[in-house]
Design an enzyme around this catalytic site. Sequence first.
Site, short mmCIF file in Angstrom:
data_model
loop_
_atom_site.label_atom_id
_atom_site.label_comp_id
_atom_site.label_asym_id
_atom_site.label_seq_id
_atom_site.Cartn_x
_atom_site.Cartn_y
_atom_site.Cartn_z
N SER A 14 -56.54 24.21 23.18
CA SER A 14 -55.31 23.52 23.61
C SER A 14 -55.20 23.53 25.13
CB SER A 14 -54.10 24.19 22.96
OG SER A 14 -54.11 25.57 23.23
N GLU A 16 -52.49 23.12 28.59
CA GLU A 16 -51.10 23.17 29.06
C GLU A 16 -50.94 22.33 30.33
OE1 GLU A 16 -49.13 27.02 29.02
OE2 GLU A 16 -48.39 26.63 31.05
N ASP A 108 -37.88 32.87 33.71
CA ASP A 108 -37.50 33.78 34.79
C ASP A 108 -36.27 33.23 35.48
OD1 ASP A 108 -39.55 35.74 34.63
OD2 ASP A 108 -40.95 34.20 35.35
N PHE A 216 -50.31 34.33 42.67
CA PHE A 216 -49.62 34.21 41.38
C PHE A 216 -49.75 35.49 40.55
CE2 PHE A 216 -49.98 33.20 36.83
CZ PHE A 216 -48.66 32.82 36.61
N HIS A 264 -56.28 28.63 24.99
CA HIS A 264 -55.25 27.77 25.56
C HIS A 264 -55.51 27.69 27.07
CE1 HIS A 264 -51.26 25.88 25.76
NE2 HIS A 264 -50.94 26.69 26.75
P1 FAD Z 1 -38.85 37.82 26.49
O1 FAD Z 1 -39.68 37.84 25.26
O2 FAD Z 1 -37.39 37.68 26.35
O3 FAD Z 1 -39.23 39.07 27.35
C1 FAD Z 1 -38.78 39.20 28.70
C2 FAD Z 1 -38.74 40.69 29.08
O4 FAD Z 1 -37.64 41.31 28.39
C3 FAD Z 1 -39.99 41.45 28.63
O5 FAD Z 1 -40.22 42.43 29.60
C4 FAD Z 1 -39.57 42.09 27.31
O6 FAD Z 1 -40.30 43.27 27.00
C5 FAD Z 1 -38.10 42.38 27.59
N1 FAD Z 1 -37.28 42.35 26.35
C6 FAD Z 1 -37.38 41.48 25.32
N2 FAD Z 1 -36.46 41.79 24.37
C7 FAD Z 1 -35.77 42.86 24.85
C8 FAD Z 1 -34.70 43.65 24.34
N3 FAD Z 1 -34.15 43.37 23.15
N4 FAD Z 1 -34.25 44.67 25.10
C9 FAD Z 1 -34.77 44.96 26.30
N5 FAD Z 1 -35.81 44.24 26.84
C10 FAD Z 1 -36.29 43.21 26.12
N6 FAD Z 1 -41.68 30.13 32.17
C11 FAD Z 1 -40.97 28.99 32.40
O7 FAD Z 1 -39.97 29.00 33.14
N7 FAD Z 1 -41.35 27.79 31.82
C12 FAD Z 1 -42.42 27.69 31.00
O8 FAD Z 1 -42.72 26.61 30.49
C13 FAD Z 1 -43.19 28.89 30.74
N8 FAD Z 1 -44.26 28.87 29.92
C14 FAD Z 1 -44.93 30.03 29.63
C15 FAD Z 1 -46.01 29.99 28.72
C16 FAD Z 1 -46.71 31.16 28.42
C17 FAD Z 1 -47.85 31.11 27.43
C18 FAD Z 1 -46.34 32.40 29.04
C19 FAD Z 1 -47.11 33.66 28.75
C20 FAD Z 1 -45.28 32.44 29.94
C21 FAD Z 1 -44.55 31.27 30.24
N9 FAD Z 1 -43.47 31.27 31.12
C22 FAD Z 1 -42.76 30.12 31.36
C23 FAD Z 1 -43.07 32.52 31.81
C24 FAD Z 1 -41.99 33.31 31.06
O9 FAD Z 1 -40.81 32.56 30.98
C25 FAD Z 1 -41.74 34.62 31.83
O10 FAD Z 1 -42.87 35.45 31.75
C26 FAD Z 1 -40.47 35.39 31.49
O11 FAD Z 1 -40.30 36.43 32.44
C27 FAD Z 1 -40.47 36.06 30.11
O12 FAD Z 1 -40.36 35.15 29.12
P2 FAD Z 1 -40.54 35.63 27.58
O13 FAD Z 1 -40.30 34.46 26.75
O14 FAD Z 1 -41.79 36.40 27.43
O15 FAD Z 1 -39.27 36.62 27.49
#
Ligand code: FAD
Length: 282
Positions: A14, A16, A108, A216, A264
């Site tokens: 895939s 991105e 973020d 990055f 990916h």
């Molecule tokens: P979460 O799963 O919510 O985790 C965030 C942090 O919070 C982690 O440290 C986790 O351990 C912690 N956490 C989770 N649940 C809890 C809880 N219940 N209590 C306490 N801590 C908790 N960013 C963008 O803006 N746009 C994009 O399109 C984008 N695409 C991405 C694609 C991929 C494949 C990846 C790997 C990252 C992408 N990101 C993108 C970046 C991502 O948004 C950031 O890394 C962000 O900081 C974390 O997102 P997450 O969905 O992993 O968050």
Amino acid sequence: MKIIDIINSKRTISFEFFPPKKEEAESVLFDTISQLKKFDPDFVSVTYGAGGSTTEKTVEWIRRTRIDYGLEVMMHLTCIAATGEVIESVTSELDSIGVKNILALRGDIPQDMNPEDISREFEYASDLVKFLKKNGDYSIGVACYPEGHIQTRNIDKELEHLKLKQDLGADFAITQLFFVNDYYYRFLEKCEKAGITMPIIAGVMPITNISQVIRFTQMCGVEVPSAIISEMEGKGEDDMFSLGVDYAVKQCECLWKSGVRGLHFYTLNRSGATEEVLKRLF
Ligand code: FAD
């Protein structure tokens, strides 16, 4: 088609993309998609600005890749600044073009965001997974971090949070990019022990600009092996490109041999390096 059904039937390739900001960059992305379509990707994905800043453009590119190019597509959707209403309006647009695939992310916090705009409904990606599961019939992917997430350096906690996303309905995960395969292999072992059974697709990116990659990766805590840095530093564009492709080919060969469920490619909207890697891999 739902991406989880594809993943369950074969090992996937895939790509991105991100929605370009400027018009000139749009034609580059059109060319990139045309070039990479030749490799018959199992799906492509389009990123989304964390504060919802790219909603319209992301949806437009989702539509184009699906309708104009006939590709299976997944939308990245972040929730850090969203309300349930906003998420519902985006998903209803997806429903209208028949897209059933969402990468559910927290995102973020953008530096210029007013703290009051931070979502109270969706604190973590798991909240979005739960909402999507309840409100639609989507194949839901989530992000994961073989080297840990910068905010939670305790890997056991990180695994707990990933497991929660699985338990709430995530079907598969895609990793943050990595350059050292051992981190990925060790992460898979830990996931298995933690009861995380969903497929974990490897995120890879051929390096074409070492300074950009160092900047990055420092922000997101990903290791770039010092051997690649010293080999690439001071090299011209062409040499850097071929060293980056060589490294990515070796990395992907090892992952493929290890039985990885999917690769990916973070393309940065350019086809060149990913094309070279794929030509040499298969
Ligand atoms: P979460 O799963 O919510 O985790 C965030 C942090 O919070 C982690 O440290 C986790 O351990 C912690 N956490 C989770 N649940 C809890 C809880 N219940 N209590 C306490 N801590 C908790 N960013 C963008 O803006 N746009 C994009 O399109 C984008 N695409 C991405 C694609 C991929 C494949 C990846 C790997 C990252 C992408 N990101 C993108 C970046 C991502 O948004 C950031 O890394 C962000 O900081 C974390 O997102 P997450 O969905 O992993 O968050």
